[in-house]
Design a protein around this motif. Structure first.
Motif, PDB file in Angstrom:
ATOM      1  N   LEU A 225      -4.489   7.062  17.373  1.00 31.24           N
ATOM      2  CA  LEU A 225      -5.716   6.137  17.656  1.00 31.24           C
ATOM      3  C   LEU A 225      -5.611   4.590  17.212  1.00 31.24           C
ATOM      4  O   LEU A 225      -5.054   4.289  16.234  1.00 31.24           O
ATOM      5  CB  LEU A 225      -6.992   6.792  16.630  1.00 31.24           C
ATOM      6  N   ASP A 226      -6.405   3.644  17.975  1.00 30.68           N
ATOM      7  CA  ASP A 226      -6.198   2.447  17.874  1.00 30.68           C
ATOM      8  C   ASP A 226      -7.056   2.106  16.434  1.00 30.68           C
ATOM      9  O   ASP A 226      -8.506   2.315  16.127  1.00 30.68           O
ATOM     10  CB  ASP A 226      -6.977   1.502  18.905  1.00 30.68           C
ATOM     11  N   PRO A 227      -6.317   1.692  15.413  1.00 35.12           N
ATOM     12  CA  PRO A 227      -7.145   1.630  13.976  1.00 35.12           C
ATOM     13  C   PRO A 227      -8.139   0.400  14.050  1.00 35.12           C
ATOM     14  O   PRO A 227      -9.035   0.522  13.222  1.00 35.12           O
ATOM     15  CB  PRO A 227      -5.717   1.143  12.967  1.00 35.12           C
ATOM     16  N   GLY A 228      -7.911  -0.471  14.881  1.00 35.31           N
ATOM     17  CA  GLY A 228      -9.102  -1.593  14.861  1.00 35.31           C
ATOM     18  C   GLY A 228     -10.229  -1.163  15.501  1.00 35.31           C
ATOM     19  O   GLY A 228     -11.435  -1.454  15.042  1.00 35.31           O
ATOM     20  N   GLU A 229     -10.352  -0.329  16.505  1.00 38.69           N
ATOM     21  CA  GLU A 229     -11.164   0.460  17.170  1.00 38.69           C
ATOM     22  C   GLU A 229     -11.854   1.399  16.200  1.00 38.69           C
ATOM     23  O   GLU A 229     -13.269   1.410  16.029  1.00 38.69           O
ATOM     24  CB  GLU A 229     -11.034   1.054  18.527  1.00 38.69           C
ATOM     25  N   LEU A 230     -11.184   2.122  15.701  1.00 39.18           N
ATOM     26  CA  LEU A 230     -11.668   3.118  14.642  1.00 39.18           C
ATOM     27  C   LEU A 230     -12.453   2.442  13.478  1.00 39.18           C
ATOM     28  O   LEU A 230     -13.472   2.980  13.238  1.00 39.18           O
ATOM     29  CB  LEU A 230     -10.337   3.961  14.002  1.00 39.18           C
ATOM     30  N   ALA A 231     -11.746   1.459  13.033  1.00 41.93           N
ATOM     31  CA  ALA A 231     -12.554   0.637  11.921  1.00 41.93           C
ATOM     32  C   ALA A 231     -13.810  -0.051  12.306  1.00 41.93           C
ATOM     33  O   ALA A 231     -14.704   0.046  11.543  1.00 41.93           O
ATOM     34  CB  ALA A 231     -11.772  -0.314  11.225  1.00 41.93           C
ATOM     35  N   ALA A 232     -13.997  -0.566  13.585  1.00 41.33           N
ATOM     36  CA  ALA A 232     -15.100  -0.993  13.992  1.00 41.33           C
ATOM     37  C   ALA A 232     -16.183   0.211  14.378  1.00 41.33           C
ATOM     38  O   ALA A 232     -17.385  -0.182  13.965  1.00 41.33           O
ATOM     39  CB  ALA A 232     -14.852  -1.748  15.546  1.00 41.33           C
ATOM     40  N   TRP A 233     -15.695   1.191  14.883  1.00 41.25           N
ATOM     41  CA  TRP A 233     -16.801   2.119  15.057  1.00 41.25           C
ATOM     42  C   TRP A 233     -17.027   2.639  13.735  1.00 41.25           C
ATOM     43  O   TRP A 233     -18.486   3.146  13.661  1.00 41.25           O
ATOM     44  CB  TRP A 233     -15.938   3.585  15.814  1.00 41.25           C
TER      45      TRP A 233
ATOM     46  N   PRO B 181       0.718  -1.111  -0.127  1.00 41.11           N
ATOM     47  CA  PRO B 181      -0.071  -0.214   0.244  1.00 41.11           C
ATOM     48  C   PRO B 181       0.901   1.387   0.029  1.00 41.11           C
ATOM     49  O   PRO B 181       0.507   2.134  -0.422  1.00 41.11           O
ATOM     50  CB  PRO B 181      -0.862  -0.181   1.234  1.00 41.11           C
ATOM     51  N   VAL B 182       1.923   1.245   0.512  1.00 39.35           N
ATOM     52  CA  VAL B 182       2.836   2.395   0.676  1.00 39.35           C
ATOM     53  C   VAL B 182       3.429   2.555  -0.721  1.00 39.35           C
ATOM     54  O   VAL B 182       3.621   3.780  -1.276  1.00 39.35           O
ATOM     55  CB  VAL B 182       3.987   2.217   1.652  1.00 39.35           C
ATOM     56  N   GLU B 183       4.030   1.751  -1.351  1.00 39.39           N
ATOM     57  CA  GLU B 183       4.434   1.783  -2.603  1.00 39.39           C
ATOM     58  C   GLU B 183       3.349   2.421  -3.768  1.00 39.39           C
ATOM     59  O   GLU B 183       3.726   3.242  -4.613  1.00 39.39           O
ATOM     60  CB  GLU B 183       5.082   0.271  -3.206  1.00 39.39           C
ATOM     61  N   TYR B 184       2.336   1.497  -3.545  1.00 37.98           N
ATOM     62  CA  TYR B 184       1.170   2.311  -4.281  1.00 37.98           C
ATOM     63  C   TYR B 184       0.604   3.714  -4.170  1.00 37.98           C
ATOM     64  O   TYR B 184       0.568   4.307  -5.082  1.00 37.98           O
ATOM     65  CB  TYR B 184      -0.215   1.232  -3.958  1.00 37.98           C
TER      66      TYR B 184
ATOM     67  N   LYS C  24     -16.161  -1.821  -0.549  1.00 31.57           N
ATOM     68  CA  LYS C  24     -17.745  -1.735  -0.676  1.00 31.57           C
ATOM     69  C   LYS C  24     -18.137  -2.367   0.676  1.00 31.57           C
ATOM     70  O   LYS C  24     -17.766  -3.516   0.968  1.00 31.57           O
ATOM     71  CB  LYS C  24     -18.245  -2.729  -1.932  1.00 31.57           C
ATOM     72  N   PRO C  25     -18.983  -1.806   1.552  1.00 36.87           N
ATOM     73  CA  PRO C  25     -19.318  -2.506   2.619  1.00 36.87           C
ATOM     74  C   PRO C  25     -20.240  -3.680   2.247  1.00 36.87           C
ATOM     75  O   PRO C  25     -21.090  -3.573   1.353  1.00 36.87           O
ATOM     76  CB  PRO C  25     -20.405  -1.214   3.271  1.00 36.87           C
ATOM     77  N   ARG C  26     -20.419  -4.689   3.191  1.00 40.83           N
ATOM     78  CA  ARG C  26     -20.945  -5.884   3.004  1.00 40.83           C
ATOM     79  C   ARG C  26     -22.572  -5.401   3.073  1.00 40.83           C
ATOM     80  O   ARG C  26     -22.939  -4.637   4.132  1.00 40.83           O
ATOM     81  CB  ARG C  26     -20.560  -6.819   4.016  1.00 40.83           C
ATOM     82  N   GLY C  27     -23.422  -5.829   2.353  1.00 46.72           N
ATOM     83  CA  GLY C  27     -24.543  -5.661   2.205  1.00 46.72           C
ATOM     84  C   GLY C  27     -25.390  -4.399   1.832  1.00 46.72           C
ATOM     85  O   GLY C  27     -26.279  -4.065   2.036  1.00 46.72           O
ATOM     86  N   ARG C  28     -24.441  -3.347   1.212  1.00 46.83           N
ATOM     87  CA  ARG C  28     -24.718  -2.182   0.796  1.00 46.83           C
ATOM     88  C   ARG C  28     -24.525  -1.876  -0.631  1.00 46.83           C
ATOM     89  O   ARG C  28     -23.501  -2.655  -0.876  1.00 46.83           O
ATOM     90  CB  ARG C  28     -24.138  -1.135   1.567  1.00 46.83           C
TER      91      ARG C  28
ATOM     92  N   LEU D 128      -8.471   0.280   4.277  1.00 46.93           N
ATOM     93  CA  LEU D 128      -7.090  -0.284   4.423  1.00 46.93           C
ATOM     94  C   LEU D 128      -7.177  -1.777   4.916  1.00 46.93           C
ATOM     95  O   LEU D 128      -6.448  -2.753   4.522  1.00 46.93           O
ATOM     96  CB  LEU D 128      -5.989   0.558   4.695  1.00 46.93           C
ATOM     97  N   SER D 129      -7.826  -1.822   6.010  1.00 46.23           N
ATOM     98  CA  SER D 129      -7.776  -2.973   6.984  1.00 46.23           C
ATOM     99  C   SER D 129      -8.381  -4.300   5.990  1.00 46.23           C
ATOM    100  O   SER D 129      -8.363  -5.396   6.655  1.00 46.23           O
ATOM    101  CB  SER D 129      -8.593  -2.623   8.093  1.00 46.23           C
ATOM    102  N   GLU D 130      -9.193  -4.031   5.214  1.00 45.68           N
ATOM    103  CA  GLU D 130      -9.661  -4.989   4.418  1.00 45.68           C
ATOM    104  C   GLU D 130      -8.509  -5.811   3.850  1.00 45.68           C
ATOM    105  O   GLU D 130      -8.855  -7.075   3.406  1.00 45.68           O
ATOM    106  CB  GLU D 130     -10.700  -4.487   3.307  1.00 45.68           C
ATOM    107  N   ARG D 131      -7.321  -5.161   3.298  1.00 47.07           N
ATOM    108  CA  ARG D 131      -6.299  -5.924   2.772  1.00 47.07           C
ATOM    109  C   ARG D 131      -5.147  -5.967   3.421  1.00 47.07           C
ATOM    110  O   ARG D 131      -4.358  -6.863   3.157  1.00 47.07           O
ATOM    111  CB  ARG D 131      -6.242  -5.345   1.367  1.00 47.07           C
ATOM    112  N   TRP D 132      -4.876  -4.978   4.240  1.00 50.27           N
ATOM    113  CA  TRP D 132      -3.734  -5.345   5.069  1.00 50.27           C
ATOM    114  C   TRP D 132      -3.941  -4.767   6.471  1.00 50.27           C
ATOM    115  O   TRP D 132      -4.768  -3.917   6.962  1.00 50.27           O
ATOM    116  CB  TRP D 132      -2.614  -4.118   4.549  1.00 50.27           C
ATOM    117  N   PRO D 133      -3.290  -5.194   7.389  1.00 48.02           N
ATOM    118  CA  PRO D 133      -3.218  -4.904   8.925  1.00 48.02           C
ATOM    119  C   PRO D 133      -2.696  -3.560   9.199  1.00 48.02           C
ATOM    120  O   PRO D 133      -1.544  -3.250   8.835  1.00 48.02           O
ATOM    121  CB  PRO D 133      -2.284  -6.028   9.648  1.00 48.02           C
ATOM    122  N   VAL D 134      -3.543  -2.720   9.684  1.00 50.16           N
ATOM    123  CA  VAL D 134      -3.054  -1.252  10.075  1.00 50.16           C
ATOM    124  C   VAL D 134      -2.748  -1.333  11.277  1.00 50.16           C
ATOM    125  O   VAL D 134      -3.511  -1.530  12.268  1.00 50.16           O
ATOM    126  CB  VAL D 134      -4.483  -0.347   9.561  1.00 50.16           C
ATOM    127  N   GLU D 135      -1.613  -0.812  11.677  1.00 50.24           N
ATOM    128  CA  GLU D 135      -1.111  -0.940  12.985  1.00 50.24           C
ATOM    129  C   GLU D 135      -1.239   0.437  13.740  1.00 50.24           C
ATOM    130  O   GLU D 135      -1.233   0.750  14.957  1.00 50.24           O
ATOM    131  CB  GLU D 135       0.588  -1.193  12.919  1.00 50.24           C
TER     132      GLU D 135
END
Length: 298
Positions: free
Chosen positions: A243-251, A145-148, A160-164, A217-224
Motif C-alpha cells: 500500500l502507498d504509505p502516503g495515502e495510508l497516512a492521509a487516510w 528507526p530500524v536500529e531503534y 500526538k495528532p495536531r489539535g487533539r 513514522l512519517s512524522e520523523r522519517w519518509p516511509v517508502e
C-alpha cells in the motif's frame, strides 16, 4: 456492572495522557465497545490505587479478567506461535491467564485489590507510566528507526495528532530497510482467509493498524513501503498487499482519527453496536450504556 466499566474508562482517560493504541484502532472494526474497553486498560496504569472508588475496582476486575482470558484463546495462541514466539511461553501464559481470569471473575473488586497488593498486577493498566515516559524519550532520541526497532525490548512509536489531547501509540510487527527505503509491515493470522481476501472486517482492522504505524513514522522519517501480510493457520501467506504509505497516512489523519480515535480517547463510551456482541466476546453482555452523540475528548 455496566456502570463500573464506564466509570473506570472515564477515570483512566482523565488520569492518563490519554493514549490510543494502534491495535485498539484496528479492533474498532470488530467491536467499538471492545476497542473502547481496551483503551481503558491501556490508560488505567495512570490510576492511583489509593484514591479509587470500589466501583472502579469492580470495573478493573472485569477488564483484567477479559485481558487474562485472551491468553487462553486458541486464535491468540496460534497467532503467537506463527509470530515465532516460544510454544512453552505461549502455553504457560494461557494456563496462568485462565487461572487469573477465574480468580477475578469469582473475587471481583476484592481479588483485584489483592492482585495489586501482591504485585501480580503491580500497575493497574497495561502500561507502566514510568516505562512509557522513558521509552518516549528513547524514541525521540532515535536517529535510525530500524536500529531503534531492533535494539529496544519495547520499540514503542508514538505521535500526538495536531489539535487533539491524546497520543497514538503502537509497536509495528516489522520495521526494516528495503531497496526503496523504510518499510513497515503488519502481519496478521487468520483461520478464514477468504474473508481477508474479500476485504471484510479483519482486513480493515489490519489496514487501520498499518495506517497508524505509517502515520506515526512519517512524522520523523519518509516511509517508502507499507506491506500488509496475512497468513493462514498453517503459516502460509494468503494475502500480501503493498500500500502507498502516503495515502495510508492521509487516510488515517482524515478518517481514522476523527471517526475512531476521537471516540476511543473520549471519556464517554460509544453507543452500543447495532449487532449483538460476538459469541467469543470476552466482555459478554457487559456493554456500557451511553447516549447517541459525538465523542468528546475535552
Amino acid at each position: 456492572m455496566e456502570e463500573s466499566l464506564a466509570l473506570v474508562g472515564r477515570l483512566a482517560r482523565e488520569a492518563g495522557p490519554p493514549v490510543v493504541a494502534a491495535s485498539s484502532l484496528g479492533s474498532w472494526h470488530w467491536c467499538s465497545i471492545k476497542a473502547w474497553h481496551s483503551t481503558s486498560l491501556f490508560n488505567a496504569g495512570w490510576l492511583s490505587p489509593d484514591s479509587l472508588p470500589l466501583e472502579a475496582w469492580r470495573g478493573l476486575a472485569l477488564l483484567w479478567a477479559a485481558e487474562f482470558s485472551k491468553n487462553s484463546f486458541i486464535r491468540v495462541i496460534r497467532g503467537r506461535l506463527l509470530h515465532g514466539e516460544d510454544p512453552g511461553s505461549a502455553i504457560g501464559d494461557a494456563l496462568q491467564g485462565a487461572a487469573l481470569a477465574r480468580r477475578l471473575a469469582q473475587g471481583g473488586a476484592e481479588e483485584m485489590q489483592r492482585l495489586n497488593r501482591e504485585g501480580v498486577v503491580p500497575v493497574l493498566g497495561l502500561i507502566d507510566p514510568g516505562a512509557y515516559e522513558r521509552q518516549l524519550r528513547r524514541y525521540a532520541e532515535a536517529d535510525d528507526p530500524v536500529e531503534y526497532y531492533r535494539r529496544e525490548e519495547w520499540p514503542l512509536i508514538a505521535r500526538k495528532p495536531r489539535g487533539r489531547v491524546y497520543t497514538v501509540i503502537g509497536v509495528p510487527d516489522q520495521v526494516e530497510w528495503s531497496p526503496a527505503g523504510l518499510r513497515v509491515v503488519e502481519v496478521k493470522t487468520t483461520s478464514r482467509p477468504q474473508l481477508m481476501r474479500r476485504r471484510q472486517r479483519g482486513y480493515w482492522a489490519a489496514r487501520t493498524q498499518l495506517a497508524a504505524y505509517a502515520w506515526i513514522l512519517s512524522e520523523r522519517w519518509p516511509v517508502e513501503e507499507a506491506v500488509l501480510l496475512v497468513r493462514d493457520a498453517s503459516g502460509a501467506t494468503v494475502l500480501r498487499e503493498r500500500l502507498d504509505p502516503g495515502e495510508l497516512a492521509a487516510w488515517f489523519e482524515d478518517h481514522v482519527l476523527p471517526e475512531i480515535g476521537d471516540w476511543l480517547a473520549s471519556p464517554r463510551p460509544p453507543a452500543k453496536p447495532a449487532r449483538p456482541p460476538c459469541r467469543s466476546c470476552e466482555y459478554g453482555g457487559r456493554h456500557p450504556l451511553t447516549r447517541e452523540g459525538s465523542p468528546s475528548t475535552a
